[in-house]
Write an enzyme that holds these catalytic residues in place. Sequence first.
Site, PDB file in Angstrom:
ATOM      1  N   LYS A   1       0.835  -1.204   0.000  1.00 37.11           N
ATOM      2  CA  LYS A   1       0.000   0.000   0.000  1.00 37.11           C
ATOM      3  C   LYS A   1       0.870   1.254   0.000  1.00 37.11           C
ATOM      4  O   LYS A   1       0.611   2.196  -0.744  1.00 37.11           O
ATOM      5  CB  LYS A   1      -0.924   0.013   1.227  1.00 37.11           C
ATOM      6  CG  LYS A   1      -2.085  -0.959   1.097  1.00 37.11           C
ATOM      7  CD  LYS A   1      -2.790  -1.184   2.425  1.00 37.11           C
ATOM      8  CE  LYS A   1      -3.833  -2.292   2.281  1.00 37.11           C
ATOM      9  NZ  LYS A   1      -4.380  -2.762   3.550  1.00 37.11           N
TER      10      LYS A   1
ATOM     11  N   GLN B   1      -4.845  -1.302   9.583  1.00 35.63           N
ATOM     12  CA  GLN B   1      -4.781  -2.654   9.016  1.00 35.63           C
ATOM     13  C   GLN B   1      -5.386  -3.676   9.983  1.00 35.63           C
ATOM     14  O   GLN B   1      -5.074  -3.696  11.172  1.00 35.63           O
ATOM     15  CB  GLN B   1      -3.312  -3.010   8.711  1.00 35.63           C
ATOM     16  CG  GLN B   1      -3.105  -4.343   8.028  1.00 35.63           C
ATOM     17  CD  GLN B   1      -3.662  -4.398   6.605  1.00 35.63           C
ATOM     18  OE1 GLN B   1      -3.723  -3.393   5.895  1.00 35.63           O
ATOM     19  NE2 GLN B   1      -4.086  -5.577   6.188  1.00 35.63           N
TER      20      GLN B   1
ATOM     21  N   ASP C   1     -11.224   3.026   4.068  1.00 35.72           N
ATOM     22  CA  ASP C   1     -11.615   1.610   4.075  1.00 35.72           C
ATOM     23  C   ASP C   1     -13.130   1.460   3.949  1.00 35.72           C
ATOM     24  O   ASP C   1     -13.623   0.368   3.655  1.00 35.72           O
ATOM     25  CB  ASP C   1     -11.190   0.966   5.413  1.00 35.72           C
ATOM     26  CG  ASP C   1      -9.979   0.074   5.267  1.00 35.72           C
ATOM     27  OD1 ASP C   1      -9.768  -0.473   4.165  1.00 35.72           O
ATOM     28  OD2 ASP C   1      -9.250  -0.082   6.264  1.00 35.72           O
TER      29      ASP C   1
HETATM   30  N1  GUN Z   1      -7.141  -6.687   6.190  1.00 34.40           N
HETATM   31  C1  GUN Z   1      -7.510  -7.440   5.122  1.00 34.40           C
HETATM   32  N2  GUN Z   1      -8.158  -6.682   4.206  1.00 34.40           N
HETATM   33  C2  GUN Z   1      -8.201  -5.436   4.709  1.00 34.40           C
HETATM   34  C3  GUN Z   1      -8.724  -4.205   4.209  1.00 34.40           C
HETATM   35  O1  GUN Z   1      -9.312  -4.111   3.126  1.00 34.40           O
HETATM   36  N3  GUN Z   1      -8.554  -3.136   5.031  1.00 34.40           N
HETATM   37  C4  GUN Z   1      -7.930  -3.218   6.237  1.00 34.40           C
HETATM   38  N4  GUN Z   1      -7.840  -2.117   6.961  1.00 34.40           N
HETATM   39  N5  GUN Z   1      -7.433  -4.339   6.710  1.00 34.40           N
HETATM   40  C5  GUN Z   1      -7.564  -5.437   5.950  1.00 34.40           C
END
Ligand code: GUN
Length: 294
Positions: A54, A98, A121
């Site tokens: 990311k 995350q 998100d």
């Molecule tokens: N963990 C797995 N997928 C995601 C996501 O799309 N966003 C976040 N914040 N954590 C994750």
Amino acid sequence: MSARILDGKALAAELRAKVAAEAARIEPRLKRPPGLAVVLVGENPASVVYVRSKARATLEADMASFEHRLSADASEQELLALVARLNADPKVDGILVQLPLPPQIDSARVLAAVDPLKDVDGFHPVNAGKLATGLPALAPCTPVGCIMLAKRAHPSLAGLEAVVLGRSNIVGKPLVQLLLAENATVTIAHSKTRDLPAVCRRADVLFVAIGRPEFVRGDWIKPDATVIDVGTNRVPTPDGKGRLVGDVNFKEAVEVAGAITPSPGGVGPMTIACLLANTLRAACMRAGLPAPAI
Ligand code: GUN
């Protein structure tokens, strides 16, 4: 006959290029690049990899990336204090915490503490509620990526039978809302559903987000259906390195489906591209600029 492969890497590259161009266009108005803050608590190996990807993608789109790491034993208060600082930071347009978080932290409380305008998100209850009631909202990235891939096979999803396998807050539930907004006929199925293969066989478009390696077999798929595989699972191999597979048995499914996403290389890259798009959207909203044309 072998299905058409829906190449998530290529589609994500197109989207990222559009995001980068729009980010460059609005930077003079913001007097700074759009900024994304990513928070990682602990060292879950998959999360470490995602967070790194990311951050790299954010910088490649000429946006600012802010990475914050807390130790695995960090308290909920520490994390809430960090979120409050990021909420107040004018350089930060998007905040992503995350998941999963360590067990001493209540994830729902943390997600609800993120400013909904910075919630790239789309996990805040305000954004989930807006999505469910058809109001403009920051929508979760993975489901948005799934819809974009499905639309490669079906430019209109209206009237199609869509089956979503999996009911998580991150993928299954928001995906249902997005499909309804596209006028699809939607069934949500899960581990307690009776006769899953028969339910899946109804689908013109089958979305699988159940987190079990190669769970969906070829004979669960209606001939010529479109299959969007959200899963990425590491399975053991004799050399000990392991390999990544989806939630769908690709080898079987590719012989039955009309179109299918590979995993890896399908939904995963789209999630990151959609995260950048949401960051750009959040930057525009916060600055009172029109929504970006992407
Ligand atoms: N963990 C797995 N997928 C995601 C996501 O799309 N966003 C976040 N914040 N954590 C994750």
